[in-house]
Design a protein around this motif. Sequence first.
Motif, PDB file in Angstrom:
ATOM      1  N   UNK A   1       0.850  -1.208   0.000  1.00  0.00           N
ATOM      2  CA  UNK A   1       0.000   0.000   0.000  1.00  0.00           C
ATOM      3  C   UNK A   1       0.876   1.246   0.000  1.00  0.00           C
ATOM      4  N   UNK A   2       0.287   2.372   0.343  1.00  0.00           N
ATOM      5  CA  UNK A   2       1.045   3.606   0.277  1.00  0.00           C
ATOM      6  C   UNK A   2       0.876   4.280  -1.053  1.00  0.00           C
ATOM      7  N   UNK A   3       0.318   3.563  -2.013  1.00  0.00           N
ATOM      8  CA  UNK A   3       0.037   4.168  -3.317  1.00  0.00           C
ATOM      9  C   UNK A   3      -1.464   4.284  -3.512  1.00  0.00           C
ATOM     10  N   UNK A   4      -1.864   5.357  -4.180  1.00  0.00           N
ATOM     11  CA  UNK A   4      -3.280   5.631  -4.361  1.00  0.00           C
ATOM     12  C   UNK A   4      -3.905   4.679  -5.376  1.00  0.00           C
ATOM     13  N   UNK A   5      -5.131   4.294  -5.119  1.00  0.00           N
ATOM     14  CA  UNK A   5      -5.857   3.413  -6.048  1.00  0.00           C
ATOM     15  C   UNK A   5      -6.540   4.236  -7.128  1.00  0.00           C
TER      16      UNK A   5
ATOM     17  N   UNK B  47     -20.224   2.754   1.085  1.00  0.00           N
ATOM     18  CA  UNK B  47     -21.020   2.081   0.047  1.00  0.00           C
ATOM     19  C   UNK B  47     -20.688   2.593  -1.349  1.00  0.00           C
ATOM     20  N   UNK B  48     -20.371   3.877  -1.426  1.00  0.00           N
ATOM     21  CA  UNK B  48     -20.119   4.513  -2.722  1.00  0.00           C
ATOM     22  C   UNK B  48     -18.702   4.287  -3.213  1.00  0.00           C
ATOM     23  N   UNK B  49     -17.766   4.419  -2.318  1.00  0.00           N
ATOM     24  CA  UNK B  49     -16.360   4.360  -2.725  1.00  0.00           C
ATOM     25  C   UNK B  49     -15.773   2.960  -2.555  1.00  0.00           C
ATOM     26  N   UNK B  50     -14.860   2.607  -3.433  1.00  0.00           N
ATOM     27  CA  UNK B  50     -14.278   1.267  -3.413  1.00  0.00           C
ATOM     28  C   UNK B  50     -13.100   1.169  -2.454  1.00  0.00           C
ATOM     29  N   UNK B  51     -13.325   1.645  -1.254  1.00  0.00           N
ATOM     30  CA  UNK B  51     -12.263   1.610  -0.247  1.00  0.00           C
ATOM     31  C   UNK B  51     -12.857   1.116   1.065  1.00  0.00           C
ATOM     32  N   UNK B  52     -12.012   0.633   1.920  1.00  0.00           N
ATOM     33  CA  UNK B  52     -12.497   0.088   3.189  1.00  0.00           C
ATOM     34  C   UNK B  52     -12.951   1.193   4.130  1.00  0.00           C
ATOM     35  N   UNK B  53     -13.685   0.792   5.142  1.00  0.00           N
ATOM     36  CA  UNK B  53     -14.212   1.756   6.109  1.00  0.00           C
ATOM     37  C   UNK B  53     -13.092   2.497   6.820  1.00  0.00           C
ATOM     38  N   UNK B  54     -12.063   1.796   7.190  1.00  0.00           N
ATOM     39  CA  UNK B  54     -10.975   2.448   7.936  1.00  0.00           C
ATOM     40  C   UNK B  54     -10.240   3.455   7.058  1.00  0.00           C
ATOM     41  N   UNK B  55     -10.078   3.121   5.792  1.00  0.00           N
ATOM     42  CA  UNK B  55      -9.404   4.036   4.866  1.00  0.00           C
ATOM     43  C   UNK B  55     -10.220   5.298   4.655  1.00  0.00           C
ATOM     44  N   UNK B  56     -11.521   5.121   4.496  1.00  0.00           N
ATOM     45  CA  UNK B  56     -12.390   6.281   4.314  1.00  0.00           C
ATOM     46  C   UNK B  56     -12.409   7.149   5.567  1.00  0.00           C
TER      47      UNK B  56
END
Lengths: 105, 105
Positions: A1-5, B47-56
């Motif tokens: 990780x560390x890189x943006x998706x 729900x909208x973004x393709x990232x995990x809850x902790x990342x958001x």
Amino acid sequence: MGSSKTILFSNSQNQLAEFAKALGHPARIAILQELIKRKCICGDLVEILPLSQSTISQHLKALKAAGIIEGEIEGTKVCYQIKEDSWNMAKTLLNTFLKNPLDCC
Amino acid sequence: MGSSKTILFSNSQNQLAEFAKALGHPARIAILQELIKRKCICGDLVEILPLSQSTISQHLKALKAAGIIEGEIEGTKVCYQIKEDSWNMAKTLLNTFLKNPLDCC
DNA sequence: TTTATCTATCGTAATATTACGATACAAGTG
DNA sequence: CACTTGTATCGTAATATTACGATAGATAAA
């Protein structure tokens, strides 16, 4: 990780973020301001900014990668200047986002 | 190293850079766009973004730290919204810079 | 040719960012 | 009370950023 998706977002969102990121350091703001006043060689910026030559060269590289500036070789020197077309495009994109955040991406 | 030498630049340059940095990730652009449409709890964005809850949650923290959004506790939920005054100030600062890069810092 | 100048890059180090899963905590729900 | 829900935070890992000194390479000057 560390890189943006970046794959997971729209082109506009990625472009906007990339441009904003390029502006996301005070040294790069200062460099842009100086380049708007006049063309500069790296050494000019070294005299103005309280950072080492190698660090300034890195910031110039970042601005160049974002397409905001360009460098022209003049002997041993490299003359940097705003790349007007890309800079204008970037400004337009960011301006549009700030005025109408939903219509632009 | 690895940290910016903010002490060496003007307040405006630092503020501008800080705000730009906050916009420097596509996920945060997307979050802002959604929050401009409507108030959101963290779960809405998950729900909208393709990232995990902790990342958001981390991205929300970054936007909050930049003063662009605020969160209001509602039971177990936290309702996030644009912090209009700071957001407007930030927009003004960035707009001024884009239009008149030398007069603003 | 030798020397000076200028810049990019390398090497290195410290710190920051991005991302995820797991977990803890708080506040409702049954 | 036990249980569900929602979020922040912790722990961890990979990568990026910022910064500097040293150096290499290219060109101009002596």
